[in-house]
Design a protein around this motif. Structure first.
Motif, PDB file in Angstrom:
ATOM      1  N   GLN A  40      73.811  -8.397  60.431  1.00 28.61           N
ATOM      2  CA  GLN A  40      72.523  -8.122  59.793  1.00 28.61           C
ATOM      3  C   GLN A  40      71.496  -9.219  60.086  1.00 28.61           C
ATOM      4  O   GLN A  40      70.369  -9.158  59.598  1.00 28.61           O
ATOM      5  CB  GLN A  40      72.704  -7.946  58.278  1.00 28.61           C
ATOM      6  CG  GLN A  40      73.385  -6.624  57.932  1.00 28.61           C
ATOM      7  CD  GLN A  40      73.329  -6.285  56.459  1.00 28.61           C
ATOM      8  OE1 GLN A  40      73.044  -7.139  55.614  1.00 28.61           O
ATOM      9  NE2 GLN A  40      73.586  -5.030  56.131  1.00 28.61           N
ATOM     10  N   THR A  55      74.678  -1.843  52.366  1.00 24.78           N
ATOM     11  CA  THR A  55      75.858  -1.939  53.237  1.00 24.78           C
ATOM     12  C   THR A  55      75.866  -3.293  53.954  1.00 24.78           C
ATOM     13  O   THR A  55      74.945  -4.084  53.805  1.00 24.78           O
ATOM     14  CB  THR A  55      75.840  -0.835  54.333  1.00 24.78           C
ATOM     15  OG1 THR A  55      74.982  -1.253  55.410  1.00 24.78           O
ATOM     16  CG2 THR A  55      75.356   0.499  53.805  1.00 24.78           C
ATOM     17  N   ASN A  56      76.904  -3.490  54.754  1.00 25.90           N
ATOM     18  CA  ASN A  56      76.946  -4.692  55.587  1.00 25.90           C
ATOM     19  C   ASN A  56      76.676  -4.353  57.043  1.00 25.90           C
ATOM     20  O   ASN A  56      76.927  -5.177  57.931  1.00 25.90           O
ATOM     21  CB  ASN A  56      78.312  -5.357  55.455  1.00 25.90           C
ATOM     22  CG  ASN A  56      78.472  -5.982  54.095  1.00 25.90           C
ATOM     23  OD1 ASN A  56      77.623  -6.748  53.655  1.00 25.90           O
ATOM     24  ND2 ASN A  56      79.541  -5.635  53.407  1.00 25.90           N
ATOM     25  N   HIS A  63      70.350  -2.667  54.595  1.00 24.50           N
ATOM     26  CA  HIS A  63      70.841  -4.046  54.511  1.00 24.50           C
ATOM     27  C   HIS A  63      71.399  -4.334  53.117  1.00 24.50           C
ATOM     28  O   HIS A  63      72.416  -4.996  52.974  1.00 24.50           O
ATOM     29  CB  HIS A  63      69.712  -5.033  54.831  1.00 24.50           C
ATOM     30  CG  HIS A  63      69.506  -5.236  56.303  1.00 24.50           C
ATOM     31  ND1 HIS A  63      68.396  -5.874  56.814  1.00 24.50           N
ATOM     32  CD2 HIS A  63      70.274  -4.901  57.373  1.00 24.50           C
ATOM     33  CE1 HIS A  63      68.493  -5.917  58.135  1.00 24.50           C
ATOM     34  NE2 HIS A  63      69.612  -5.331  58.498  1.00 24.50           N
ATOM     35  N   ARG A  64      70.716  -3.842  52.095  1.00 21.95           N
ATOM     36  CA  ARG A  64      71.169  -4.080  50.721  1.00 21.95           C
ATOM     37  C   ARG A  64      72.415  -3.284  50.369  1.00 21.95           C
ATOM     38  O   ARG A  64      73.327  -3.769  49.724  1.00 21.95           O
ATOM     39  CB  ARG A  64      70.068  -3.673  49.725  1.00 21.95           C
ATOM     40  CG  ARG A  64      69.080  -4.766  49.393  1.00 21.95           C
ATOM     41  CD  ARG A  64      68.332  -4.471  48.102  1.00 21.95           C
ATOM     42  NE  ARG A  64      67.719  -3.165  48.028  1.00 21.95           N
ATOM     43  CZ  ARG A  64      66.515  -2.859  48.548  1.00 21.95           C
ATOM     44  NH1 ARG A  64      65.809  -3.763  49.182  1.00 21.95           N
ATOM     45  NH2 ARG A  64      66.020  -1.640  48.426  1.00 21.95           N
TER      46      ARG A  64
HETATM   47 MN    MN Z   1      74.053  -6.292  53.051  1.00 23.90          MN
END
Ligand code: MN
Ligand code: PEP
Length: 278
Positions: free
Chosen positions: A15, A193-194, A190-191
Motif C-alpha cells: 500500500q 483491506t491490506n 486502503h482502509r
Molecule cells: Mn490497510
C-alpha cells in the motif's frame, strides 16, 4: 485479510509502493509491441500491459490474438528488459499457454477482468497457483463488498499476492465517460483491506484523453499504488478501445504529470504523518 506486501520480479508491491504499467490494450502486431517496449525502455520503465485474450461485448469483434501472439510478445519483452506484463486471462487453460511461452526473465500479473469479477472457478484457479500475482478488477455492476468478497476466493485458495484495481462503475449517469470514475475509493480500499490499489483511468473514462490525464492525477494523488494505462504507437489504428489510448508522443508529458501527482500524494502523506517511500 492477510497482510499483502510482496516482491515479484524485483518489484515490491504494497500500500506504499508505486508502479506504472503502460501498454497495449490489445496486442495487434509485433511492430507495435516493439515500438511500445522501446519507448518504455527509453523512459526506464519495465512494467507493461499486453492484452492477448480480450473479453469483448460482441462476438463479431476482434477477440485478441490469444496464444498465437505470446511467442513474440514474450521474446520482445525479454529483449527490451520488460520484467512484468499485466495480462488478462479469461479461462484457466490460458495459464498453461502463458507458462508454455514465458521466459523466466519476464513475469506476468494475471488480470481478472471486471466481467469475470465473480467467475469463482477462474478466481479459484488463479488463487491455486502461487507463482504470479493477480490484478483483480472490481466488478462494474456489483457492490464494493461483493468485489472484496470475490477477492477472498483468490486469497483463500493460497495466493495472497492480489492487487485491487478500480476501473469505474457501469452507470448511465457516467455519460460522457465510459464508466463512473470511482477513484475516491482508493483510500477506502486502503482502509478496509491490506491490498495495494491500482487505478485504470483508460477504462474508467474511455474516449477523452484530456479527461484520462485529469482522472489519472486524481487517482494518483489519492494514493494509488499502481497505474494501468492504455498506450499505442498510432491510437486511431488500435483494434480495441482506440479512443482511450494515449499516443507514445504524449507519454513523456503524461508521466511527468503523473509524477507531479505522486509527489503531491507523498507530501500530503507526510503532512498527515503517514510514512510513504518517495
Ligand atoms: Mn490497510
Ligand atoms: C482491460 O483492461 O483490457 C479490460 C478489458 O478491462 P476491464 O475488465 O476493466 O473492462
Amino acid at each position: 485479510m492477510t497482510n499483502i506486501a510482496f516482491t515479484y520480479m524485483g518489484h515490491n508491491f504494497s500500500q506504499q509502493s508505486w508502479h506504472v504499467f503502460a501498454g497495449l490494450n490489445a496486442v495487434d502486431n509485433p511492430t507495435n509491441v516493439e515500438k511500445v517496449f522501446a519507448k518504455l525502455k527509453s523512459l526506464g520503465i519495465s512494467c507493461t500491459r499486453m492484452g492477448a485474450y480480450k473479453p469483448r461485448t460482441r462476438p463479431n469483434t476482434f477477440q485478441g490474438h490469444g496464444e498465437s501472439c505470446l511467442p513474440y510478445v514474450f521474446a520482445l519483452a525479454a529483449d527490451y528488459g520488460i520484467k512484468i506484463i499485466a495480462m488478462e486471462v479469461t479461462h484457466e487453460r490460458q495459464l498453461e499457454e502463458i507458462e508454455k511461452h514465458r521466459p523466466t526473465s519476464v513475469g506476468v500479473m494475471l488480470q481478472i477482468g471486471t466481467r469475470n469479477a465473480q467467475n469463482f472457478e477462474l478466481l479459484k484457479a488463479v488463487g491455486a497457483q502461487q507463482k504470479h500475482p493477480v490484478l483483480f478488477k472490481r466488478g462494474y455492476g456489483i457492490t464494493l463488498e461483493e468485489s472484496l468478497s470475490a477477492c477472498e476466493y483468490i486469497t483463500s485458495h493460497g495466493n495472497s499476492k492480489v492487487i485491487f484495481c478500480l476501473r469505474g462503475m457501469k452507470s448511465l449517469f457516467a455519460t460522457p465517460h465510459r464508466n463512473f470514475v470511482d477513484f475516491a475509493h482508493v483510500p477506502v480500499i486502503h482502509r478496509l483491506t491490506n491490498m495495494p490499489v491500482c487505478i485504470d483511468p483508460s477504462h474508467a473514462v474511455g474516449a477523452s484523453i484530456e479527461d484520462i490525464f485529469h482522472v489519472t492525477a486524481q487517482g494518483t494523488i489519492a494514493g494509488a499504488n499502481m497505474l494501468l494505462v492504455d498506450i499505442h504507437p498510432q491510437p486511431s489504428t488500435a483494434l480495441v478501445d482506440a479512443a482511450q489510448a494515449i499516443s507514445l508522443d504524449l507519454l513523456e508529458k503524461y508521466f511527468y504529470d503523473v509524477d507531479i501527482s505522486r509527489q503531491a500524494y507523498v507530501k500530503r502523506s507526510q503532512l498527515f504523518g503517514v510514512a510513504v517511500p518517495a
